[in-house]
Design a protein around this motif. Structure first.
Motif, PDB file in Angstrom:
ATOM      1  N   GLN A   2       0.821  -1.204   0.000  1.00 63.55           N
ATOM      2  CA  GLN A   2       0.000   0.000   0.000  1.00 63.55           C
ATOM      3  C   GLN A   2       0.860   1.261   0.000  1.00 63.55           C
ATOM      4  O   GLN A   2       0.531   2.248  -0.677  1.00 63.55           O
ATOM      5  N   GLN A   5       2.152   1.699  -3.464  1.00 65.77           N
ATOM      6  CA  GLN A   5       1.071   2.124  -4.361  1.00 65.77           C
ATOM      7  C   GLN A   5       0.820   3.623  -4.232  1.00 65.77           C
ATOM      8  O   GLN A   5       0.595   4.313  -5.236  1.00 65.77           O
ATOM      9  N   ARG A   6       0.872   4.133  -2.998  1.00 65.32           N
ATOM     10  CA  ARG A   6       0.711   5.577  -2.814  1.00 65.32           C
ATOM     11  C   ARG A   6       1.864   6.336  -3.454  1.00 65.32           C
ATOM     12  O   ARG A   6       1.676   7.417  -4.028  1.00 65.32           O
ATOM     13  N   SER A  33      -1.046  -6.618  -8.405  1.00 59.45           N
ATOM     14  CA  SER A  33      -0.209  -5.422  -8.282  1.00 59.45           C
ATOM     15  C   SER A  33       1.140  -5.625  -8.947  1.00 59.45           C
ATOM     16  O   SER A  33       1.686  -4.704  -9.562  1.00 59.45           O
TER      17      SER A  33
END
Length: 362
Positions: A2, A5-6, A33
């Motif tokens: 996560q 991803q940010r 992903s």
């Protein structure tokens, strides 16, 4: 995953973030992903080259006695290439056919490694940047001269001016030099993260610093018909931050917006070729020569297209230049053949620097 991803959402044109996302996703079993990261990395890798093989030609190799070649520029007034050699500390004129003339700048008192050379638009002067670097210091075993900008008479080869760069106690890396239409001389310095602007008539050097200037490299002057309301603009390749648009009148520095799934990080030399911005991109996985499509006033990248890549020939390329019909560059500048202390890398043969001509693409 996560967190990465940010990071990719914040800076989608940064390949390092996608590489870390791919590794994290594979480690945690997040195949979706990982696949997305791989697709984006493939797109950022610019894609298949569009230059036909017969348009790439090794025009000549430098003599074995010359090594650590760096800069290459086209002198339109005299129809010759300008080449810089760092270990000895000199520059060469060379015709398209390979006839060469050593300017013997290594005999000039106070000269150190020569990084970049450009011809003045009027053809009367050559401008070169110099600064100490380990192979030159090791070869000469002398005191370290100050980094400087030099003006050389084109006919006589005599030095007519010298200006020491500011920050004399700092390690300099003046990798590119640009002579503007009005006669000012710009030097981008990755060692000091600065852009120096020499005003020759006034004899003063202006220093431009900005948080986006981290590792400044190649530069081009924006054509007057594309500058919009800004009439004093250069484009600069910052190795870490991409393309920058700099208004010299105000010292305003802005990042040129990226195109989707395209990266302009790791750019080194820049040039205009037939109205198109072209560059050496040696900071991604595979070194290449690219064409960069910009909007009219150079505030956004529209596309990046590979013109040439060759993993067997293109090794540590740096700068490039256009003679109006073809592009010229050193396919191998020998940066990888020297250790940081200036010694030769053990068990690695030193291959002669090769000057390559690219032509035949639109």
């Amino acid at each position: 995953v996560q967190l990465m991803q940010r990071a990719t959402q914040a800076w989608p044109g940064q390949p390092a973030y996608w590489q870390m996302l791919e590794r994290a996703a594979l480690a945690t079993g997040d195949s979706a992903s990982a696949q997305r990261a791989r697709r984006t990395l493939d797109a950022l890798d610019v894609g298949r080259a569009r230059v036909l093989p017969d348009s790439v030609q090794v025009m000549f190799s430098m003599p074995d006695s010359l090594d650590y070649m760096e800069g290459i520029a086209w002198d339109a007034r005299h129809g010759v290439l300008l080449l810089t050699e760092m270990r000895r500390g000199t520059a060469w004129r060379m015709t398209r056919e390979g006839r060469s003339h050593d300017l013997r700048l290594d005999t000039v008192p106070g000269m150190s490694a020569v990084w970049a050379a450009r011809a003045a638009p009027d053809g009367q002067s050559l401008w070169v940047s110099s600064a100490s670097m380990p192979p030159h210091a090791r070869a000469h075993a002398a005191s370290v001269p100050a980094a400087a900008i030099w003006q050389v008479d084109s006919k006589r080869g005599a030095v007519t001016g010298r200006w020491a760069l500011p920050d004399s106690l700092t390690e300099h890396a003046p990798g590119d030099l640009l002579v503007l239409r009005d006669g000012r001389v710009l030097v981008s310095d990755a060692g000091t993260a600065a852009l120096y602007v020499l005003h020759p008539r006034a004899g003063r050097i202006e220093t431009i610093r900005h948080p986006l200037l981290r590792s400044p490299q190649g530069m081009v002057e924006l054509p007057a018909d594309r500058a919009g309301t800004d009439t004093d603009v250069v484009l600069l390749a910052d190795y870490s931050h991409g393309l920058l648009r700099i208004n010299l009148a105000t010292s305003n520095v802005q990042r040129v917006d990226d195109a989707v799934d395209r990266s302009v990080l790791g750019l080194d030399g820049l040039a205009w070729h037939k109205g198109q911005l072209v560059a050496v991109q040696n900071g991604l996985t595979t070194p290449r020569v690219v064409a960069i499509a910009l909007d009219h006033d150079a505030r956004r990248v529209r596309d990046v297209v590979t013109l040439w890549r060759d993993t067997t020939m293109l090794v540590s390329p740096t700068t490039l230049t256009s003679d109006g019909e073809a592009l010229w560059l050193f396919a191998n500048t020998q940066w990888d053949d020297y250790a940081p202390d200036g010694s030769r890398v053990a068990n690695r043969p030193l291959r002669a620097a090769r000057v390559v001509r690219l032509r035949g693409f639109s």
